[in-house]
Design a protein around this motif. Structure first.
Motif, mmCIF file in Angstrom:
data_model
loop_
_atom_site.group_PDB
_atom_site.id
_atom_site.type_symbol
_atom_site.label_atom_id
_atom_site.label_comp_id
_atom_site.label_asym_id
_atom_site.label_seq_id
_atom_site.Cartn_x
_atom_site.Cartn_y
_atom_site.Cartn_z
ATOM 1 N N SER A 45 -20.807 -11.988 -3.065
ATOM 2 C CA SER A 45 -21.572 -10.946 -2.375
ATOM 3 C C SER A 45 -20.986 -10.750 -0.981
ATOM 4 O O SER A 45 -20.578 -11.708 -0.325
ATOM 5 N N HIS B 224 -21.756 -9.027 2.763
ATOM 6 C CA HIS B 224 -22.876 -8.598 3.596
ATOM 7 C C HIS B 224 -22.449 -7.924 4.897
ATOM 8 O O HIS B 224 -23.307 -7.540 5.683
ATOM 9 N N THR B 225 -21.159 -7.813 5.152
ATOM 10 C CA THR B 225 -20.675 -7.282 6.425
ATOM 11 C C THR B 225 -20.077 -5.889 6.255
ATOM 12 O O THR B 225 -19.596 -5.534 5.181
ATOM 13 N N ASP C 22 -15.637 -5.205 9.846
ATOM 14 C CA ASP C 22 -15.345 -6.635 9.876
ATOM 15 C C ASP C 22 -14.159 -6.902 8.943
ATOM 16 O O ASP C 22 -14.317 -7.340 7.815
ATOM 17 N N THR D 17 -13.628 -10.550 7.275
ATOM 18 C CA THR D 17 -14.452 -10.881 6.109
ATOM 19 C C THR D 17 -14.025 -10.061 4.895
ATOM 20 O O THR D 17 -13.986 -10.578 3.778
ATOM 21 N N TYR E 232 -24.141 -5.841 -0.247
ATOM 22 C CA TYR E 232 -25.529 -5.932 0.173
ATOM 23 C C TYR E 232 -25.598 -5.819 1.693
ATOM 24 O O TYR E 232 -24.620 -6.047 2.391
ATOM 25 N N GLN E 233 -26.747 -5.475 2.216
ATOM 26 C CA GLN E 233 -26.988 -5.298 3.652
ATOM 27 C C GLN E 233 -25.944 -4.328 4.211
ATOM 28 O O GLN E 233 -25.778 -3.236 3.673
ATOM 29 N N GLN E 234 -25.243 -4.700 5.287
ATOM 30 C CA GLN E 234 -24.251 -3.797 5.890
ATOM 31 C C GLN E 234 -23.008 -3.626 5.005
ATOM 32 O O GLN E 234 -22.215 -2.715 5.209
ATOM 33 N N GLY E 235 -22.862 -4.486 4.017
ATOM 34 C CA GLY E 235 -21.728 -4.400 3.099
ATOM 35 C C GLY E 235 -21.710 -3.130 2.267
ATOM 36 O O GLY E 235 -20.663 -2.729 1.761
ATOM 37 N N GLN F 264 -21.157 -16.209 -0.859
ATOM 38 C CA GLN F 264 -21.517 -15.115 0.054
ATOM 39 C C GLN F 264 -20.453 -14.993 1.141
ATOM 40 O O GLN F 264 -19.978 -16.001 1.672
ATOM 41 N N LYS G 37 -20.241 -13.385 4.781
ATOM 42 C CA LYS G 37 -21.063 -12.819 5.850
ATOM 43 C C LYS G 37 -20.275 -12.742 7.133
ATOM 44 O O LYS G 37 -19.449 -13.526 7.419
#
Length: 117
Positions: free
Chosen positions: A7, A9-10, A14, A17, A41-44, A115, A117
């Motif tokens: 996953s 998330h960034t 970035d 990452t 997910y999230q900012q990803g 993950q 991140k």
């Protein structure tokens, strides 16, 4: 060999990452492991945006994702996170729109969830 779920998330800004997840995925595949999914997910979720206008000297993020898609990896995008952030879920490029429940099922069946991140 192990089965992985990854996953991210960034955001695309970035670069470290982004490069880490791509290198990790390629290393897993080269060693004969399986990657059941890469989940944004999230900012990803911004990695699935089609509104990138990068100059030639910047990291070509969409090309990296295309290379993974060409290897038949399941590239997934969290529908809820995308909708909350105004992403057009009908135009996500190589990413398939999915829910957290689908991701959770894949993660629970995998040997490892990693993950970034």
């Amino acid at each position: 060999m192990a089965r992985f779920v990854l996953s991210l998330h960034t955001p695309p800004s970035d670069h470290d990452t982004t490069q880490r997840i791509v290198k990790f995925a390629n290393a897993c595949l080269a060693q004969g492991h399986t990657i059941d999914a890469i989940f944004l997910y999230q900012q990803g979720i911004y990695h699935a945006s089609t509104h990138f206008d990068l100059s030639s000297d910047e990291l070509q993020i969409s090309a990296l994702w295309q290379q993974l898609a060409d290897q038949k990896l399941n590239l997934m995008l969290c529908v809820t996170a995308a909708q909350k952030r105004g992403l057009d879920i009908k135009n996500t490029g190589v990413f398939k729109v999915a829910g957290l429940a689908e991701f959770a099922m894949l993660a629970s069946d995998a040997d490892k969830w990693v993950q970034f991140k």
